[in-house]
Design a protein around this motif. Sequence first.
Motif, PDB file in Angstrom:
ATOM      1  N   UNK A  19      93.166  62.070  59.191  1.00  0.00           N
ATOM      2  CA  UNK A  19      92.186  62.550  58.379  1.00  0.00           C
ATOM      3  C   UNK A  19      91.051  61.851  57.864  1.00  0.00           C
ATOM      4  N   UNK A  20      91.207  60.816  57.541  1.00  0.00           N
ATOM      5  CA  UNK A  20      90.165  59.835  57.034  1.00  0.00           C
ATOM      6  C   UNK A  20      89.659  59.450  58.300  1.00  0.00           C
ATOM      7  N   UNK A  21      90.156  59.007  59.297  1.00  0.00           N
ATOM      8  CA  UNK A  21      89.205  58.625  60.513  1.00  0.00           C
ATOM      9  C   UNK A  21      88.303  59.928  61.037  1.00  0.00           C
ATOM     10  N   UNK A  22      88.995  60.930  60.814  1.00  0.00           N
ATOM     11  CA  UNK A  22      88.198  62.294  61.244  1.00  0.00           C
ATOM     12  C   UNK A  22      86.943  62.247  60.305  1.00  0.00           C
ATOM     13  N   UNK A  23      87.181  62.014  59.046  1.00  0.00           N
ATOM     14  CA  UNK A  23      86.172  62.410  58.032  1.00  0.00           C
ATOM     15  C   UNK A  23      85.081  61.200  58.414  1.00  0.00           C
ATOM     16  N   UNK A  24      85.594  59.953  58.703  1.00  0.00           N
ATOM     17  CA  UNK A  24      84.520  58.737  58.714  1.00  0.00           C
ATOM     18  C   UNK A  24      83.818  59.030  59.963  1.00  0.00           C
ATOM     19  N   UNK A  25      84.374  59.763  60.887  1.00  0.00           N
ATOM     20  CA  UNK A  25      83.614  59.901  62.468  1.00  0.00           C
ATOM     21  C   UNK A  25      82.443  60.948  61.885  1.00  0.00           C
ATOM     22  N   UNK A  26      82.578  62.147  61.250  1.00  0.00           N
ATOM     23  CA  UNK A  26      81.798  63.128  61.047  1.00  0.00           C
ATOM     24  C   UNK A  26      80.900  62.856  59.750  1.00  0.00           C
ATOM     25  N   UNK A  27      81.293  62.070  58.693  1.00  0.00           N
ATOM     26  CA  UNK A  27      80.408  61.994  57.772  1.00  0.00           C
ATOM     27  C   UNK A  27      79.469  60.392  57.740  1.00  0.00           C
ATOM     28  N   UNK A  28      80.241  59.457  58.476  1.00  0.00           N
ATOM     29  CA  UNK A  28      79.528  58.051  58.484  1.00  0.00           C
ATOM     30  C   UNK A  28      79.078  57.962  60.029  1.00  0.00           C
ATOM     31  N   UNK A  29      79.591  58.594  60.821  1.00  0.00           N
ATOM     32  CA  UNK A  29      79.242  58.204  62.338  1.00  0.00           C
ATOM     33  C   UNK A  29      79.958  57.134  62.858  1.00  0.00           C
ATOM     34  N   UNK A  30      80.180  57.414  64.222  1.00  0.00           N
ATOM     35  CA  UNK A  30      81.072  56.278  65.111  1.00  0.00           C
ATOM     36  C   UNK A  30      80.354  56.193  66.298  1.00  0.00           C
ATOM     37  N   UNK A  31      80.047  54.878  66.714  1.00  0.00           N
ATOM     38  CA  UNK A  31      79.550  54.745  68.106  1.00  0.00           C
ATOM     39  C   UNK A  31      80.586  54.945  69.012  1.00  0.00           C
ATOM     40  N   UNK A  32      81.701  54.292  68.662  1.00  0.00           N
ATOM     41  CA  UNK A  32      83.074  54.330  69.813  1.00  0.00           C
ATOM     42  C   UNK A  32      84.160  53.835  68.820  1.00  0.00           C
ATOM     43  N   UNK A  33      85.317  54.710  69.230  1.00  0.00           N
ATOM     44  CA  UNK A  33      86.627  54.277  68.500  1.00  0.00           C
ATOM     45  C   UNK A  33      87.440  53.399  69.634  1.00  0.00           C
TER      46      UNK A  33
ATOM     47  N   UNK B 296      68.487  58.260  66.359  1.00  0.00           N
ATOM     48  CA  UNK B 296      69.673  57.990  67.072  1.00  0.00           C
ATOM     49  C   UNK B 296      70.685  58.727  66.753  1.00  0.00           C
ATOM     50  N   UNK B 297      70.833  59.081  65.243  1.00  0.00           N
ATOM     51  CA  UNK B 297      72.020  59.709  64.810  1.00  0.00           C
ATOM     52  C   UNK B 297      71.464  60.290  63.346  1.00  0.00           C
ATOM     53  N   UNK B 298      72.188  61.505  63.104  1.00  0.00           N
ATOM     54  CA  UNK B 298      71.961  61.978  61.644  1.00  0.00           C
ATOM     55  C   UNK B 298      72.497  61.010  60.582  1.00  0.00           C
ATOM     56  N   UNK B 299      73.391  60.181  61.167  1.00  0.00           N
ATOM     57  CA  UNK B 299      73.896  59.202  60.058  1.00  0.00           C
ATOM     58  C   UNK B 299      73.112  57.935  59.739  1.00  0.00           C
ATOM     59  N   UNK B 300      72.132  57.741  60.568  1.00  0.00           N
ATOM     60  CA  UNK B 300      71.258  56.420  60.505  1.00  0.00           C
ATOM     61  C   UNK B 300      70.026  56.866  59.339  1.00  0.00           C
ATOM     62  N   UNK B 301      69.742  56.178  58.383  1.00  0.00           N
ATOM     63  CA  UNK B 301      68.919  56.422  57.396  1.00  0.00           C
ATOM     64  C   UNK B 301      67.710  55.343  57.489  1.00  0.00           C
ATOM     65  N   UNK B 302      67.776  54.318  58.448  1.00  0.00           N
ATOM     66  CA  UNK B 302      66.865  53.264  58.319  1.00  0.00           C
ATOM     67  C   UNK B 302      65.503  53.792  59.305  1.00  0.00           C
ATOM     68  N   UNK B 303      64.561  53.397  58.816  1.00  0.00           N
ATOM     69  CA  UNK B 303      63.093  53.646  59.302  1.00  0.00           C
ATOM     70  C   UNK B 303      62.799  53.548  60.686  1.00  0.00           C
ATOM     71  N   UNK B 304      62.154  54.301  61.540  1.00  0.00           N
ATOM     72  CA  UNK B 304      62.055  54.072  62.830  1.00  0.00           C
ATOM     73  C   UNK B 304      60.945  52.961  63.043  1.00  0.00           C
TER      74      UNK B 304
END
Length: 189
Positions: free
Chosen positions: A159-173, A32-40
């Motif tokens: 800047x924190x929200x932008x960081x969160x979006x790029x590093x943690x990933x956001x489905x929707x704001x 789904x995303x580069x940010x998800x580390x759970x198994x398929x």
Amino acid sequence: MATDGREAFERRTLSNLRPDVGVVDTDETCEQSDHCDREQQYRVPWPHIGGDVALCDYHLTRYRKLNPDIWERVRDLEGVEDPDVYAVVGDRFLTVDEVPGEIAVDGEKMCRVGLGVDGHALFDSAEPDDDDGTVRFVTVDRNLEPRDSIEIHRSSAGAFVSWYRSHEGVHELDADARSALHGGDSADV
């Protein structure tokens, strides 16, 4: 007039567009995303254009919520294990609409910012501390239990929200957060 080579190419191309559906037997991470580390867990048709995607239990549940017509077609397939067995939401939100607009964390009023790729909701201080200019960001699960928290200076909130979006990933704001982040009317973003 088609040649044998062209017919073979067309068959190969069509098979590449035909989705592979069912239980996944691999240790790879969710697609789904580069940010998800759970198994398929389960492979389903990609909802937009041919192909398929292998999802973890949470993203499979989100897929079911966002693509109910495709989900029913997958469930109706013969010889394919029922995907409902693998779609487990646990303590995660599926959509930003499920996340309350405001909550209280440790007695502090917090406003919804968005929904992370991990299914946890991001909130920020509704009333930033004027004494030291800090804003608190908190992620919570579906039970509204805090998962992580950070305090930063108000001037760094965007800047924190932008960081969160790029590093943690956001489905929707949240619409208000999107407006604040991008300036102006959130409908234009």
